[in-house]
Write a protein that holds these residues in place. Structure first.
Motif, PDB file in Angstrom:
ATOM      1  N   THR A 138       0.844  -1.183   0.000  1.00 23.14           N
ATOM      2  CA  THR A 138       0.000   0.000   0.000  1.00 23.14           C
ATOM      3  C   THR A 138       0.880   1.233   0.000  1.00 23.14           C
ATOM      4  O   THR A 138       1.808   1.339   0.780  1.00 23.14           O
ATOM      5  CB  THR A 138      -0.918   0.022   1.232  1.00 23.14           C
ATOM      6  OG1 THR A 138      -1.704  -1.161   1.217  1.00 23.14           O
ATOM      7  CG2 THR A 138      -1.808   1.235   1.221  1.00 23.14           C
ATOM      8  N   ARG A 139       0.596   2.152  -0.890  1.00 22.28           N
ATOM      9  CA  ARG A 139       1.346   3.399  -0.982  1.00 22.28           C
ATOM     10  C   ARG A 139       0.784   4.410   0.011  1.00 22.28           C
ATOM     11  O   ARG A 139      -0.365   4.314   0.430  1.00 22.28           O
ATOM     12  CB  ARG A 139       1.271   3.983  -2.398  1.00 22.28           C
ATOM     13  CG  ARG A 139       1.783   3.039  -3.449  1.00 22.28           C
ATOM     14  CD  ARG A 139       3.276   2.920  -3.341  1.00 22.28           C
ATOM     15  NE  ARG A 139       3.729   1.974  -4.338  1.00 22.28           N
ATOM     16  CZ  ARG A 139       4.709   1.141  -4.186  1.00 22.28           C
ATOM     17  NH1 ARG A 139       5.385   1.115  -3.076  1.00 22.28           N
ATOM     18  NH2 ARG A 139       5.065   0.332  -5.139  1.00 22.28           N
ATOM     19  N   PHE A 159      -5.335   6.599  -2.610  1.00 23.07           N
ATOM     20  CA  PHE A 159      -4.407   5.497  -2.455  1.00 23.07           C
ATOM     21  C   PHE A 159      -4.232   4.763  -3.776  1.00 23.07           C
ATOM     22  O   PHE A 159      -5.120   4.787  -4.623  1.00 23.07           O
ATOM     23  CB  PHE A 159      -4.926   4.475  -1.425  1.00 23.07           C
ATOM     24  CG  PHE A 159      -5.012   4.998  -0.037  1.00 23.07           C
ATOM     25  CD1 PHE A 159      -3.953   4.832   0.828  1.00 23.07           C
ATOM     26  CD2 PHE A 159      -6.147   5.647   0.412  1.00 23.07           C
ATOM     27  CE1 PHE A 159      -4.029   5.308   2.125  1.00 23.07           C
ATOM     28  CE2 PHE A 159      -6.241   6.129   1.702  1.00 23.07           C
ATOM     29  CZ  PHE A 159      -5.177   5.955   2.567  1.00 23.07           C
ATOM     30  N   CYS A 160      -3.108   4.117  -3.896  1.00 27.66           N
ATOM     31  CA  CYS A 160      -2.874   3.215  -5.012  1.00 27.66           C
ATOM     32  C   CYS A 160      -2.185   1.986  -4.439  1.00 27.66           C
ATOM     33  O   CYS A 160      -1.131   2.106  -3.808  1.00 27.66           O
ATOM     34  CB  CYS A 160      -2.004   3.880  -6.072  1.00 27.66           C
ATOM     35  SG  CYS A 160      -1.726   2.822  -7.496  1.00 27.66           S
ATOM     36  N   ASP A 177      -1.302   7.305 -11.621  1.00 30.80           N
ATOM     37  CA  ASP A 177      -2.571   6.774 -11.103  1.00 30.80           C
ATOM     38  C   ASP A 177      -3.029   7.533  -9.861  1.00 30.80           C
ATOM     39  O   ASP A 177      -4.218   7.799  -9.694  1.00 30.80           O
ATOM     40  CB  ASP A 177      -2.438   5.286 -10.768  1.00 30.80           C
ATOM     41  CG  ASP A 177      -2.192   4.435 -11.999  1.00 30.80           C
ATOM     42  OD1 ASP A 177      -2.612   4.844 -13.095  1.00 30.80           O
ATOM     43  OD2 ASP A 177      -1.578   3.366 -11.859  1.00 30.80           O
ATOM     44  N   LEU A 178      -2.084   7.884  -8.994  1.00 32.90           N
ATOM     45  CA  LEU A 178      -2.438   8.641  -7.797  1.00 32.90           C
ATOM     46  C   LEU A 178      -2.960  10.024  -8.156  1.00 32.90           C
ATOM     47  O   LEU A 178      -3.984  10.466  -7.638  1.00 32.90           O
ATOM     48  CB  LEU A 178      -1.225   8.771  -6.875  1.00 32.90           C
ATOM     49  CG  LEU A 178      -0.803   7.513  -6.129  1.00 32.90           C
ATOM     50  CD1 LEU A 178       0.558   7.714  -5.486  1.00 32.90           C
ATOM     51  CD2 LEU A 178      -1.839   7.158  -5.080  1.00 32.90           C
ATOM     52  N   LEU A 179      -2.268  10.705  -9.050  1.00 39.59           N
ATOM     53  CA  LEU A 179      -2.669  12.063  -9.402  1.00 39.59           C
ATOM     54  C   LEU A 179      -3.966  12.096 -10.199  1.00 39.59           C
ATOM     55  O   LEU A 179      -4.714  13.066 -10.113  1.00 39.59           O
ATOM     56  CB  LEU A 179      -1.548  12.768 -10.176  1.00 39.59           C
ATOM     57  CG  LEU A 179      -0.244  12.977  -9.397  1.00 39.59           C
ATOM     58  CD1 LEU A 179       0.754  13.735 -10.252  1.00 39.59           C
ATOM     59  CD2 LEU A 179      -0.474  13.673  -8.073  1.00 39.59           C
ATOM     60  N   GLU A 180      -4.257  11.033 -10.955  1.00 36.84           N
ATOM     61  CA  GLU A 180      -5.517  10.964 -11.701  1.00 36.84           C
ATOM     62  C   GLU A 180      -6.728  10.942 -10.781  1.00 36.84           C
ATOM     63  O   GLU A 180      -7.836  11.320 -11.185  1.00 36.84           O
ATOM     64  CB  GLU A 180      -5.546   9.725 -12.598  1.00 36.84           C
ATOM     65  CG  GLU A 180      -4.787   9.886 -13.886  1.00 36.84           C
ATOM     66  CD  GLU A 180      -4.872   8.648 -14.762  1.00 36.84           C
ATOM     67  OE1 GLU A 180      -5.779   7.812 -14.532  1.00 36.84           O
ATOM     68  OE2 GLU A 180      -4.039   8.518 -15.662  1.00 36.84           O
ATOM     69  N   GLN A 181      -6.550  10.531  -9.546  1.00 36.00           N
ATOM     70  CA  GLN A 181      -7.657  10.472  -8.596  1.00 36.00           C
ATOM     71  C   GLN A 181      -8.072  11.856  -8.107  1.00 36.00           C
ATOM     72  O   GLN A 181      -9.118  12.002  -7.494  1.00 36.00           O
ATOM     73  CB  GLN A 181      -7.259   9.624  -7.392  1.00 36.00           C
ATOM     74  CG  GLN A 181      -6.985   8.179  -7.732  1.00 36.00           C
ATOM     75  CD  GLN A 181      -6.541   7.403  -6.514  1.00 36.00           C
ATOM     76  OE1 GLN A 181      -7.075   7.593  -5.429  1.00 36.00           O
ATOM     77  NE2 GLN A 181      -5.568   6.538  -6.685  1.00 36.00           N
ATOM     78  N   ILE A 182      -7.258  12.862  -8.382  1.00 35.27           N
ATOM     79  CA  ILE A 182      -7.533  14.219  -7.904  1.00 35.27           C
ATOM     80  C   ILE A 182      -8.058  15.048  -9.067  1.00 35.27           C
ATOM     81  O   ILE A 182      -7.362  15.253 -10.055  1.00 35.27           O
ATOM     82  CB  ILE A 182      -6.258  14.855  -7.314  1.00 35.27           C
ATOM     83  CG1 ILE A 182      -5.733  13.994  -6.174  1.00 35.27           C
ATOM     84  CG2 ILE A 182      -6.540  16.284  -6.854  1.00 35.27           C
ATOM     85  CD1 ILE A 182      -4.386  14.413  -5.651  1.00 35.27           C
ATOM     86  N   ASN A 183      -9.283  15.512  -8.945  1.00 30.41           N
ATOM     87  CA  ASN A 183      -9.915  16.278 -10.017  1.00 30.41           C
ATOM     88  C   ASN A 183      -9.641  17.769  -9.930  1.00 30.41           C
ATOM     89  O   ASN A 183      -9.823  18.485 -10.901  1.00 30.41           O
ATOM     90  CB  ASN A 183     -11.429  16.040 -10.017  1.00 30.41           C
ATOM     91  CG  ASN A 183     -11.762  14.602 -10.351  1.00 30.41           C
ATOM     92  OD1 ASN A 183     -11.096  13.979 -11.166  1.00 30.41           O
ATOM     93  ND2 ASN A 183     -12.778  14.071  -9.702  1.00 30.41           N
ATOM     94  N   SER A 184      -9.210  18.244  -8.782  1.00 30.85           N
ATOM     95  CA  SER A 184      -8.965  19.676  -8.611  1.00 30.85           C
ATOM     96  C   SER A 184      -7.511  20.016  -8.945  1.00 30.85           C
ATOM     97  O   SER A 184      -6.699  19.131  -9.227  1.00 30.85           O
ATOM     98  CB  SER A 184      -9.290  20.092  -7.176  1.00 30.85           C
ATOM     99  OG  SER A 184      -8.480  19.366  -6.273  1.00 30.85           O
ATOM    100  N   ASN A 185      -7.204  21.306  -8.923  1.00 25.33           N
ATOM    101  CA  ASN A 185      -5.837  21.753  -9.171  1.00 25.33           C
ATOM    102  C   ASN A 185      -4.914  21.252  -8.070  1.00 25.33           C
ATOM    103  O   ASN A 185      -5.309  21.180  -6.909  1.00 25.33           O
ATOM    104  CB  ASN A 185      -5.771  23.275  -9.235  1.00 25.33           C
ATOM    105  CG  ASN A 185      -6.464  23.825 -10.460  1.00 25.33           C
ATOM    106  OD1 ASN A 185      -6.627  23.133 -11.459  1.00 25.33           O
ATOM    107  ND2 ASN A 185      -6.881  25.067 -10.382  1.00 25.33           N
TER     108      ASN A 185
END
Length: 113
Positions: free
Chosen positions: A2-3, A14-15, A29-37
């Motif tokens: 777990t990261r 998490f990824c 993959d981690l950054l794709e989970q965040i929709n905001s800036n």
């Protein structure tokens, strides 16, 4: 394996991956989970790769990543091509020193990604 979570206000991202997957490979993959800036991505030396810097730059965020002990500048300063953000980080460390940058929180001494 777990990261560590990415914190976005109150949301944790998490990824999960196996031990044979490098931390820097799961960063997109981690950054794709965040929709905001995203203003800044901080991480340890495992994220000191051109690919990680590129992924972070694509999100228009600042990379706060300490270089590995054997890090080398890849692109000469006099190059016609704009400097890569990782090389700029290394040049700044050479200019004022690693400990001062850690104290100023311009590079990370801990793991936040």
């Amino acid at each position: 394996m777990t990261r560590m979570p990415i914190f976005n206000h109150t949301t944790k991202h998490f990824c999960k991956s196996s031990n044979d997957v490098a931390d820097c490979k799961v960063l997109p993959d981690l950054l794709e989970q965040i929709n905001s800036n995203i203003e800044q991505v901080s991480g340890d030396g495992a994220y000191d790769t051109n690919e990680s810097y590129d992924t972070i730059t694509q999100r228009q965020a600042k990379a706060v990543v300490p270089p590995r002990s054997n890090a080398q500048i890849q692109q000469p300063n006099s190059s016609e091509i704009p400097a890569h953000p990782r090389d700029e980080n290394l040049r700044r460390i050479h200019q004022i020193g690693r400990q001062l940058l850690v104290a100023r929180k311009q590079i990370s001494s801990t793991f936040f990604v």
